[in-house]
Scaffold this motif. Sequence first.
Motif, PDB file in Angstrom:
ATOM      1  N   THR A  19      20.456  60.449  12.092  1.00 13.47           N
ATOM      2  CA  THR A  19      19.745  60.177  13.348  1.00 13.47           C
ATOM      3  C   THR A  19      18.277  59.835  13.084  1.00 13.47           C
TER       4      THR A  19
ATOM      5  N   ARG B 261      30.798  59.379  15.207  1.00 15.63           N
ATOM      6  CA  ARG B 261      31.686  60.280  14.470  1.00 15.63           C
ATOM      7  C   ARG B 261      33.087  60.276  15.087  1.00 15.63           C
TER       8      ARG B 261
ATOM      9  N   GLN C 260      25.232  59.598  17.436  1.00 17.69           N
ATOM     10  CA  GLN C 260      25.924  60.060  16.231  1.00 17.69           C
ATOM     11  C   GLN C 260      27.281  60.673  16.568  1.00 17.69           C
TER      12      GLN C 260
ATOM     13  N   HIS D 254      19.146  53.874   7.200  1.00 14.81           N
ATOM     14  CA  HIS D 254      18.193  54.939   7.508  1.00 14.81           C
ATOM     15  C   HIS D 254      17.450  55.312   6.221  1.00 14.81           C
TER      16      HIS D 254
ATOM     17  N   GLN E 210      26.213  51.411  17.815  1.00 13.65           N
ATOM     18  CA  GLN E 210      25.079  52.347  17.690  1.00 13.65           C
ATOM     19  C   GLN E 210      24.324  52.236  16.369  1.00 13.65           C
ATOM     20  N   ILE E 211      24.959  51.653  15.345  1.00 17.26           N
ATOM     21  CA  ILE E 211      24.327  51.646  14.015  1.00 17.26           C
ATOM     22  C   ILE E 211      23.292  50.529  13.936  1.00 17.26           C
TER      23      ILE E 211
ATOM     24  N   VAL F  34      28.753  67.538  11.802  1.00 15.25           N
ATOM     25  CA  VAL F  34      27.321  67.220  11.860  1.00 15.25           C
ATOM     26  C   VAL F  34      26.546  68.312  11.122  1.00 15.25           C
TER      27      VAL F  34
ATOM     28  N   ILE G 145      25.723  58.812   8.129  1.00 18.24           N
ATOM     29  CA  ILE G 145      25.122  58.327   9.376  1.00 18.24           C
ATOM     30  C   ILE G 145      24.066  59.354   9.753  1.00 18.24           C
TER      31      ILE G 145
ATOM     32  N   ARG H 235      21.338  62.090  18.563  1.00 14.53           N
ATOM     33  CA  ARG H 235      22.541  62.899  18.332  1.00 14.53           C
ATOM     34  C   ARG H 235      23.715  62.433  19.181  1.00 14.53           C
TER      35      ARG H 235
ATOM     36  N   VAL I  85      21.262  55.861  13.323  1.00 16.63           N
ATOM     37  CA  VAL I  85      21.569  55.806  14.756  1.00 16.63           C
ATOM     38  C   VAL I  85      20.407  56.480  15.490  1.00 16.63           C
TER      39      VAL I  85
END
Length: 310
Positions: free
Chosen positions: A269, A233, A229, A9, A4-5, A246, A267, A226, A223
């Motif tokens: 969003t 996590r 993320q 960011h 997902q990464i 979060v 990380i 949500r 990512v």
Amino acid sequence: MLTQIQGLHHVTSIASGAQENNDFFTKVLGLRRVKKTVNFDAPEVYHLYYGDEMGTPGTVMTYFPFPNARRGRPGAGEVSVTGFAVPTGSLDWWADRLQLFGVKGLAKETRMGAQRLRFQGPDGDGFALIEAEDSRAPWTGNGVGADHAIRGFHSTDLRLKDQGATAELLHFMGYEKTETLGDVSRYVRPGGNGADTIDIETLPGAAPAHQGAGSVHHLAFAVEDRAAQIAVRQSLLDTGWQVTPVIDRDYFWAIYFRTPGGVLFEIATNEPGFARDEAPASLGQDLRLPRQHAHLRDVLEAKYLEPIID
Ligand code: ZN
């Protein structure tokens, strides 16, 4: 392994003066200030964000300017260089421009086939402009046109005493080791967002860094949303990492964890982005406060937040 990464960011650092910081990133480097808000955990301090037109993830350099903060001491266990991508052939122009503005620490170098121009930020921050073929659309203005303008982050250097555990973590995060040259190993997220390269410089004998003005506070990885993320996590928790819950940062959701080499990772969003509470045309102009600190506006503006003159 995580899928997902997407790359970086944002990068968040510490500064000693808000006006000086603002002028350097907008008037010298030609980035757009995309948000003027406060540190949500310490609202007497600004949180300033600079990037491309919309503050696209992978372009966003952010600062906590603590008035009169003492300078950090460079060393191991930190981000030593934050690198921005600029067009091939633009470095001579940048060297002239930075010299004109009195920027310190100018030095040209080559790494892994790419020309780089090292320079220091106002608090001694370690930066480089790196020539790259990069299709991201730049923000232009303040004397920096599209032929030269910064495209976003190219890479960041982590300076570590030992890269083993951090390299393993990057691999878990979806990065692949592509090259080693001397003390530097390169990790790339294939198919990433452009800000998808991490170089680890291994210096076993280096003294530990002391964080202060000019130091990077944390590196945030992107990512999409949500759901991604939450999946990241859970995977980090399952692998034994101590990850925060979060946290709503208004312009993105964030989780944080400390890496074995000492660097704080986040990380974040891509959603909802910086246009959440301002029109795209006027991003970054007015002081925006999160709901939990809105009642402090008068006292923050009168006592704590120096006015920034654009
Ligand atoms: Zn952050």
